[in-house]
Enzyme design. Sequence first.
Site, PDB file in Angstrom:
ATOM      1  N   ASP A  61      77.111 -75.824  44.760  1.00 15.88           N
ATOM      2  CA  ASP A  61      77.939 -76.075  44.694  1.00 15.88           C
ATOM      3  C   ASP A  61      78.393 -75.549  45.570  1.00 15.88           C
ATOM      4  O   ASP A  61      77.935 -75.954  46.512  1.00 15.88           O
ATOM      5  CB  ASP A  61      78.697 -74.084  44.399  1.00 15.88           C
ATOM      6  CG  ASP A  61      79.995 -73.446  43.714  1.00 15.88           C
ATOM      7  OD1 ASP A  61      80.468 -73.751  43.292  1.00 15.88           O
ATOM      8  OD2 ASP A  61      80.102 -73.323  45.679  1.00 15.88           O
ATOM      9  N   HIS A  73      80.180 -74.649  48.242  1.00 18.36           N
ATOM     10  CA  HIS A  73      80.007 -73.537  48.644  1.00 18.36           C
ATOM     11  C   HIS A  73      78.986 -72.480  48.825  1.00 18.36           C
ATOM     12  O   HIS A  73      78.267 -73.131  47.710  1.00 18.36           O
ATOM     13  CB  HIS A  73      81.210 -72.436  48.279  1.00 18.36           C
ATOM     14  CG  HIS A  73      82.750 -72.614  48.446  1.00 18.36           C
ATOM     15  ND1 HIS A  73      83.320 -73.438  46.847  1.00 18.36           N
ATOM     16  CD2 HIS A  73      83.468 -72.447  49.424  1.00 18.36           C
ATOM     17  CE1 HIS A  73      84.244 -73.454  47.330  1.00 18.36           C
ATOM     18  NE2 HIS A  73      84.044 -73.325  48.715  1.00 18.36           N
ATOM     19  N   ASP A 122      82.478 -78.098  42.338  1.00 15.23           N
ATOM     20  CA  ASP A 122      83.306 -78.311  42.611  1.00 15.23           C
ATOM     21  C   ASP A 122      82.968 -79.159  44.063  1.00 15.23           C
ATOM     22  O   ASP A 122      84.110 -79.609  45.259  1.00 15.23           O
ATOM     23  CB  ASP A 122      84.445 -76.927  43.614  1.00 15.23           C
ATOM     24  CG  ASP A 122      83.227 -75.818  43.817  1.00 15.23           C
ATOM     25  OD1 ASP A 122      81.507 -76.284  43.585  1.00 15.23           O
ATOM     26  OD2 ASP A 122      83.168 -74.458  44.027  1.00 15.23           O
ATOM     27  N   HIS A 146      78.593 -65.790  44.675  1.00 14.63           N
ATOM     28  CA  HIS A 146      79.041 -64.767  46.122  1.00 14.63           C
ATOM     29  C   HIS A 146      78.665 -63.589  45.987  1.00 14.63           C
ATOM     30  O   HIS A 146      78.841 -62.860  46.838  1.00 14.63           O
ATOM     31  CB  HIS A 146      81.044 -65.393  45.923  1.00 14.63           C
ATOM     32  CG  HIS A 146      80.803 -66.966  46.958  1.00 14.63           C
ATOM     33  ND1 HIS A 146      79.906 -67.446  47.506  1.00 14.63           N
ATOM     34  CD2 HIS A 146      81.827 -67.343  46.664  1.00 14.63           C
ATOM     35  CE1 HIS A 146      80.275 -68.533  47.778  1.00 14.63           C
ATOM     36  NE2 HIS A 146      81.807 -68.583  46.799  1.00 14.63           N
TER      37      HIS A 146
END
Length: 667
Positions: free
Chosen positions: A192, A194, A285, A152
């Site tokens: 991931d 996200h 995740d 991120h």
Amino acid sequence: MEVADGVDSQSKIQQRRMRRVGLLYDERMCKHSTPDGGQHPENPDRIKVIWNKLQAAAIPQRCVILGAKEAEDKHILSVHSKNHVNLIKNISSKQFDSRRNRVASKFNSIYFNEGSSEAAYLAAGSAIEVTERVAKGELDSAVAIIRPPGHHAEQDEAMGFCLYNNVAIAARFLLDEKPELGINKILIVDWDVHHGNGTQKMFWKDPRVLFFSVHRHEFGSFYPATDDGFYTMIGEGPGAGYNINVPWENGRCGDADYFAVWDHILVPVAKEFNPDLIIVSAGFDAAAGDPLGGCRVTPYGYAVMLKKLMDFAHGKIVLALEGGYNLESVANSVLACVEVLLEDDPIHWSSEAYPFESTWSVIQAVRQKLSSFWPSLADELPEKLTNKKAPPAAYILTSSSDSEEEDYEAPNAISKHLEEVLQDVIEPLSKLKINESIQDHAASNSNTWRSELSKVDVWYATFGSNLWLKRFLCYVEGGQVEGMKKPYLGSGDKTPPKEIMWKTFPHRLFFGREFTHTWGPGGVAFLNPKSNIQDKTYMCLYRITLEQFNDVLVQENVASFATSSPLFDLAALNSVTSEEPHSLQVHTELKRCWYGNVVYLGKESNIPILTMTCTQSDMEGFKSGELAVCAPAKNYANSIVRGLVEGKQLSQEAAMSYIQEASTKPL
């Protein structure tokens, strides 16, 4: 038979065939933790449990153990700005002791402490170390068990638990600093849950890097909650076509969904791209049981995805840890991946599970968008294939700004033989629906109670972020406001409040807990269920129906709940209003939730005044220190200030003082 040093020739052949897998772990990266030692999903235990799991399986003895190294500034500066590097380098120094938390509050979902700088440099340097070793041919593949995560982190901004973009730094190091190694094309696979927004931006115009991200997106409502992760974002200029996003439209995607994406997007494109090396932004995740992800990938699923990637780049693959917040899931998933890299047992898979219909829709949209860049995506997928689909994903009332109890299934443990793992976890869902409004869902399942409760009015007395009308309307009309990291679906009846009024009550306002999915790090408002004449709390009362109150109660507390019956019905209303003041823990479903206690505060115009807060037992936990008392984050506090100011109760300065007193006054 030729024998040398007690080892027969067949054994020597087998030894030569053994893949050299690097493994990097350094406990110094555990020094990065919340400043007050409070709970947070991205915590040191994440990498500790991974290492312990690998040790228990005797994995380190079969790998090449590598030492962590701190990255040099010049390599970090290849993707980050000088200002950002200076901040991360110095944030743990004494000069920041008095303002470290204040600096962190300016970022999106970030914390800092005295160990953050060292951990960030070690994570980035370790990613470089393992990647260079694989590129040189010293190792066939490697796994970097590192934190803080990185995907991120953008050029000039830390966000989403990420300080430096570890994978981007390592990729740029090879491409720019080590041309002699012959690594001219790198495939970055970000699995991931996200979107890897930072990595995408760093290689947006670079055709040397094919960036592939599969993630929950839900049309920009899932973190990081932007349009960057949509399938139309394909790169620019010379990098056009080298950025591939596969955005899930819903949660609960599992192995079958990911396998379909691999088979019909990633694998065909990887064959055309023909990378020299693969780096996996290995967040776990999306695993079953993860509290932030809400998907259902099994350790076996990760193993299959990785095995498919080993057909490319001569198996030169690096896994760098990103997210993954269920300790059991992340440990089991990493173990499964390392076993694949070691080429333990053949992987066999058969299942009657199919992808969701929404998965096929996304796959077809991605293929169509990118077909002019990758000819292998040009053909239409046959209907015979796309008709094989699971029933739609379950409808979930996505919560929650304040209560963070999530209702996800726990992952099964991985067995030694991957082919025996977790088949029942990926069984098809049945009789479940998605993409309906609450009202549509209610119409088919709960007409009776909704019709009954829509005729009864209550005053909902708010004391936290809902003091701001625009924020409260997110619970009624749906949506999100500035500072919120996720939207709400709203109520079945989206009619605005019939009346709004302000009152003060003799209850203690305070801020507790340390992290919410909606606001990020920081406490949220609670009200002591017991009154005290010496206390005074400003409360905004919204006149809504009991049906709407139930929908607000759900959104405050529960990740998923069958709306075929109310949480708080007429019997509960009669019970809670039978004496004054009085509170009621309304439903066993809310026993672990933060706002499962409905408190009756009296009547106004003969209409009951209700609020929702913590239970008395939780209140005792806050007093004893068992539960954290924590000041609110800036955005959350601002919503309270705006409510008090726009409601003409306090000036901005007085509102800030009001919050400060509630945050610091001992319980």
